[in-house]
Structures are given as C-alpha cells and as structure tokens.
Design an enzyme around this catalytic site. Structure first.
Site, PDB file in Angstrom:
ATOM      1  N   ASP A   3       0.986   8.002   4.917  1.00 19.98           N
ATOM      2  CA  ASP A   3       1.370   6.821   5.677  1.00 19.98           C
ATOM      3  C   ASP A   3       0.698   6.435   7.118  1.00 19.98           C
ATOM      4  O   ASP A   3       0.034   7.470   7.282  1.00 19.98           O
ATOM      5  CB  ASP A   3       2.905   7.080   5.903  1.00 19.98           C
ATOM      6  CG  ASP A   3       3.648   5.956   6.527  1.00 19.98           C
ATOM      7  OD1 ASP A   3       4.451   5.239   5.867  1.00 19.98           O
ATOM      8  OD2 ASP A   3       3.500   5.613   7.560  1.00 19.98           O
TER       9      ASP A   3
ATOM     10  N   HIS B 175       1.803   5.919   9.870  1.00 21.32           N
ATOM     11  CA  HIS B 175       2.524   6.746  10.767  1.00 21.32           C
ATOM     12  C   HIS B 175       2.657   8.323  10.836  1.00 21.32           C
ATOM     13  O   HIS B 175       2.677   8.595   9.591  1.00 21.32           O
ATOM     14  CB  HIS B 175       3.639   6.201  11.187  1.00 21.32           C
ATOM     15  CG  HIS B 175       3.747   4.611  11.272  1.00 21.32           C
ATOM     16  ND1 HIS B 175       4.224   3.688  10.207  1.00 21.32           N
ATOM     17  CD2 HIS B 175       3.747   3.750  12.512  1.00 21.32           C
ATOM     18  CE1 HIS B 175       3.840   2.519  10.684  1.00 21.32           C
ATOM     19  NE2 HIS B 175       3.735   2.591  12.080  1.00 21.32           N
TER      20      HIS B 175
ATOM     21  N   HIS C  81       9.845  10.144   8.787  1.00 22.02           N
ATOM     22  CA  HIS C  81      10.165  10.434  10.387  1.00 22.02           C
ATOM     23  C   HIS C  81      11.452  11.013  10.679  1.00 22.02           C
ATOM     24  O   HIS C  81      11.745  11.575  11.660  1.00 22.02           O
ATOM     25  CB  HIS C  81      10.311   9.185  11.071  1.00 22.02           C
ATOM     26  CG  HIS C  81       8.980   8.164  11.013  1.00 22.02           C
ATOM     27  ND1 HIS C  81       7.702   8.792  11.666  1.00 22.02           N
ATOM     28  CD2 HIS C  81       8.731   6.970  10.558  1.00 22.02           C
ATOM     29  CE1 HIS C  81       6.951   7.769  11.452  1.00 22.02           C
ATOM     30  NE2 HIS C  81       7.209   6.809  10.930  1.00 22.02           N
TER      31      HIS C  81
ATOM     32  N   ASP D   1       1.182   1.245   4.273  1.00 21.45           N
ATOM     33  CA  ASP D   1       1.093   0.390   5.657  1.00 21.45           C
ATOM     34  C   ASP D   1      -0.253   0.626   6.314  1.00 21.45           C
ATOM     35  O   ASP D   1      -0.400   0.270   7.428  1.00 21.45           O
ATOM     36  CB  ASP D   1       2.193   0.792   6.396  1.00 21.45           C
ATOM     37  CG  ASP D   1       2.499   2.200   6.674  1.00 21.45           C
ATOM     38  OD1 ASP D   1       1.809   3.042   6.029  1.00 21.45           O
ATOM     39  OD2 ASP D   1       3.502   2.491   7.411  1.00 21.45           O
TER      40      ASP D   1
HETATM   41  C1  SP5 Z   1       8.338   4.670   7.657  1.00 13.03           C
HETATM   42  C2  SP5 Z   1       7.477   4.029   8.522  1.00 13.03           C
HETATM   43  O1  SP5 Z   1       6.538   3.568   8.136  1.00 13.03           O
HETATM   44  N1  SP5 Z   1       8.169   3.629   9.733  1.00 13.03           N
HETATM   45  C3  SP5 Z   1       7.410   3.099  10.601  1.00 13.03           C
HETATM   46  C4  SP5 Z   1       8.317   2.865  11.877  1.00 13.03           C
HETATM   47  C5  SP5 Z   1       7.292   2.179  13.031  1.00 13.03           C
HETATM   48  N2  SP5 Z   1       8.453   1.578  14.035  1.00 13.03           N
HETATM   49  C6  SP5 Z   1       7.634   0.920  14.998  1.00 13.03           C
HETATM   50  C7  SP5 Z   1       6.723  -0.002  14.765  1.00 13.03           C
HETATM   51  C8  SP5 Z   1       6.190  -0.858  16.140  1.00 13.03           C
HETATM   52  C9  SP5 Z   1       5.159  -1.599  15.648  1.00 13.03           C
HETATM   53  N3  SP5 Z   1       4.812  -2.502  16.712  1.00 13.03           N
HETATM   54  C10 SP5 Z   1       3.857  -3.412  16.293  1.00 13.03           C
HETATM   55  C11 SP5 Z   1       3.526  -4.547  17.278  1.00 13.03           C
HETATM   56  C12 SP5 Z   1       2.747  -5.538  16.537  1.00 13.03           C
HETATM   57  N4  SP5 Z   1       2.252  -6.585  17.479  1.00 13.03           N
HETATM   58 ZN    ZN Z   2       4.524   4.155   8.123  1.00 13.61          ZN
END
Ligand code: SP5
Ligand code: ZN
Length: 348
Positions: A197, A199, A161, A286
């Site tokens: 990943d 994301h 990111h 993930d």
């Molecule tokens: C490297 C990596 O995987 N970074 C991920 C960063 C994600 N951050 C925001 C996650 C928001 C997740 N919200 C989940 C709500 C579940 N109810």
């Molecule tokens: Zn991720």
C-alpha cells in the site's frame, strides 16, 4: 477445493459502511474509501477472463480480533456504532494527548480515546462491516491452511492502519493482523507480511513489532511527507525478540516503476532470508499514477510485474485488499495484478 481458480472471498453487505466525508488539510472532502471500490474490482474481474470463483463470507464474530486488539478498542468501535442512527457518522475532534484520569467522558463520539485521525468515521454498521472485513481475512487464512492455492480477500474497510489499541486511516480492525495471528495459532511458525500500500501500515507494524514470528516489510511513500507521518521510517526495525523482523522502505514522492521494482526486489530478498511458512500481501492499489491522494506514478502494467515477482517467491500467499482510491481504474489495476499472479493458470 479447486486450485485452477482464484478464490475471491467477499462481503456483499460492505456498502452498509459508507462514510460520506472526511476532514483533510482543514477541508471537508468526499470520503475516499467508498463501496464502489470493491464493486469495481469485482465487476472488472468478472468481465476479464480470469479463472475465479467467489465465496460470500459470514461473520466469525468478535473472537477473531481479540488476540490483536484491546477490548477497549473493540468495545469503543462497537459502542459508537450502536449509539449511531441509520445515517449518522461520528468522528472525534478532541484528541486528549495527556490522559489525566481513568474516568472516560460519555461523549465517546467527540473525544478520541482510540482514533488517530479525522478520516475514519463510525456509523451504525461500521463495527459489523469491519468485523466482516476481518472475517474475510480470517476465512482466507483458514482456506490457505486447507490447501487453497490462490486466495484474494476483497476486504473493505481496509486494515493496515489499525493498531492494537487504535483505529484510523479508514481502518478499524487489522485484517492482515487477524490472518497472521491465525496462522501462528494454527502452527505456522513464521509469517511474512509484505505491505505494498502507498501508506505505511503503522498498525501491522505495531502489532508485530516485538515478535520474531512475524516479519513486516513495507514499501511506501516517505512519512516525512505522507500519511501516517509518525511511523514508516527506515530506522524502525523491531524491538526485543522482534529486532530485525521489521523493514520499512520509504520511497520519495514521484517514485516510478523502475525505482519501485528495485525496492520490491530488496523487499523480496529480506522475505526470502526470513524463510516464512506463509506470506500475506497487503495489496494497496494507491501507488498508481492516477490515485487522487497518493504520489507514486506506477502504471497499470506495473501491477502485473509486481505480482509476477511476488509469485516467484513461491510461498503459500494470502492476498488482502488494502487501499486504492482511483475508483474508475481500480478494476483494471486488480485485473493487471491477477494476470501476473495467475500466470501459470493462464498458460495451461
Ligand atoms: C488504507 C489507506 O490507504 N488509508 C489511507 C488513509 C489516508 N488518509 C489521509 C489522506 C490524506 C491525503 N491528503 C491528500 C491531499 C491531496 N491534495
Ligand atoms: Zn493506502
């Protein structure tokens, strides 16, 4: 050099960066990106009978991130780290989206000049740990150039990111970017980065968006509904010379193994047609069904299949750890992946 083993490059001091909370959906939550993640992966790999050896990293220093990150970003992370007490962590809550002045407030801990979210706190050891994580990746690239065949950079914190001038998403420096940059500088003319990943890797995409020397291919949760929201759509295909060297494959929430492997096949076809000299795999774990913050439903065994597919491309490959937050199961996910990846060693 021993090519009958997987070389795992790691940093035992990564625990020094351990933010305890993040803010998500107006809620203070325990921070997901914990030191136990890489500890569990390491422990599970040792317990498995996979042939591995470990290498402890030393820091290569700031120079390795200077080609891909601005001095302002590097100095800002460094300054906030230096200004933090032993147990203090900082993240901004003011995001000034209309920059009206060059003058910067002294309150660099409160206002965001470079930070994209409220999930990426900086503490006393964050700068040092992020640089060590980038050093793992840099060392991985060097070892690959030296002829090491199987390399796993157990990076923590993750990197994908982090953009040229932005940190966030638990990432401070872009580890895959550091490796790709080193490959290009060392005379490799084409580098492919496959990002699996959950994301979208907005940082890796941004850093190489304008170049045709680095292909970025990402399979990830639909950014209409998932972090990082502002990038990862399939019409982002690169710009200038880089047009066509960026492929985003957003997949719907609930994506299962069958659908995932189909997308992976398409991603691999794109990589094959690019004809890279080397491949970097941004390995997020993930996409797993029990991941607490993600919404694909891949099984433990799926990672073995993913690895076999990537292996079949037959490129010199540097595997780098990105996300993955089901802490108790991360070890078996990594072991499943490397069972597939090291298949030929295991059959001998
Ligand atoms: C490297 C990596 O995987 N970074 C991920 C960063 C994600 N951050 C925001 C996650 C928001 C997740 N919200 C989940 C709500 C579940 N109810
Ligand atoms: Zn991720």
């Amino acid at each position: 050099m021993d090519n009958s083993k997987l070389l795992i490059i790691k940093n035992s001091d990564n625990y020094l960066h351990h933010p305890h909370i993040e803010i998500d959906e107006m809620t203070v939550k325990p921070h997901q990106e914990q030191p136990q993640r890489v500890e569990n992966i390491e422990r599970a790999i040792i317990k498995s009978n996979l042939p591995v050896s470990f290498s402890e990293i030393h820091s290569y220093g700031e120079d390795i991130v200077k080609d891909i990150h601005t001095a302002e970003l590097i100095n800002s992370i460094k300054q906030i780290s230096m200004d933090s007490d032993e147990t203090e962590y900082n993240m901004p809550y003011v995001f000034g989206l209309t920059p009206v002045t060059e003058r910067r407030s002294k309150e660099i801990k409160r206002v965001s000049y470079h930070c994209m979210d409220m999930g990426s706190p900086i503490g006393k050891y964050t700068y040092q740990t992020a640089l060590l994580s980038a050093s793992i990746s840099y060392e991985g690239a060097r070892r690959l150039i030296d002829g090491q065949k199987y390399i796993y950079g157990l990076c923590r914190p993750p990197g994908h990111h982090a953009e040229n001038n932005v940190y966030g998403g638990y990432c401070y420096f872009n580890n895959a970017g550091v490796a790709a940059n080193h490959f290009i500088k060392s005379g490799k003319s084409k580098v492919a980065i496959l990002d699996v990943d959950y994301h979208h890797g907005n940082g890796t995409q941004r850093i190489f968006y304008d170049t045709d020397a680095v292909l970025y291919v990402s399979i990830h949760g639909d950014p209409d509904l998932e972090y990082p929201y502002y990038t990862g759509f399939d019409d982002e295909t690169g710009s200038g010379k880089g047009l066509g060297a960026n492929l985003n494959m957003p997949l719907p929430i609930g994506t299962d193994e069958e659908r995932y492997l189909k997308a992976l096949n398409r991603a691999c076809e794109k990589i094959l047609s690019f004809k890279p000299d080397v491949l970097i795999l941004s390995l997020g774990l993930d996409t797993y069904k029990r991941d607490p913050i993600c919404r694909f439903i891949l099984e433990v065994e799926t990672y073995e299949k993913i690895a076999k597919k990537i292996k079949s491309l037959n490129y010199p490959t540097l595997v780098l750890q990105e996300g993955g937050y089901c802490v108790p199961d991360l070890g078996k996910l990594a072991v499943s992946f490397f069972k597939g990846y090291l298949e030929d060693l295991l059959n001998d």
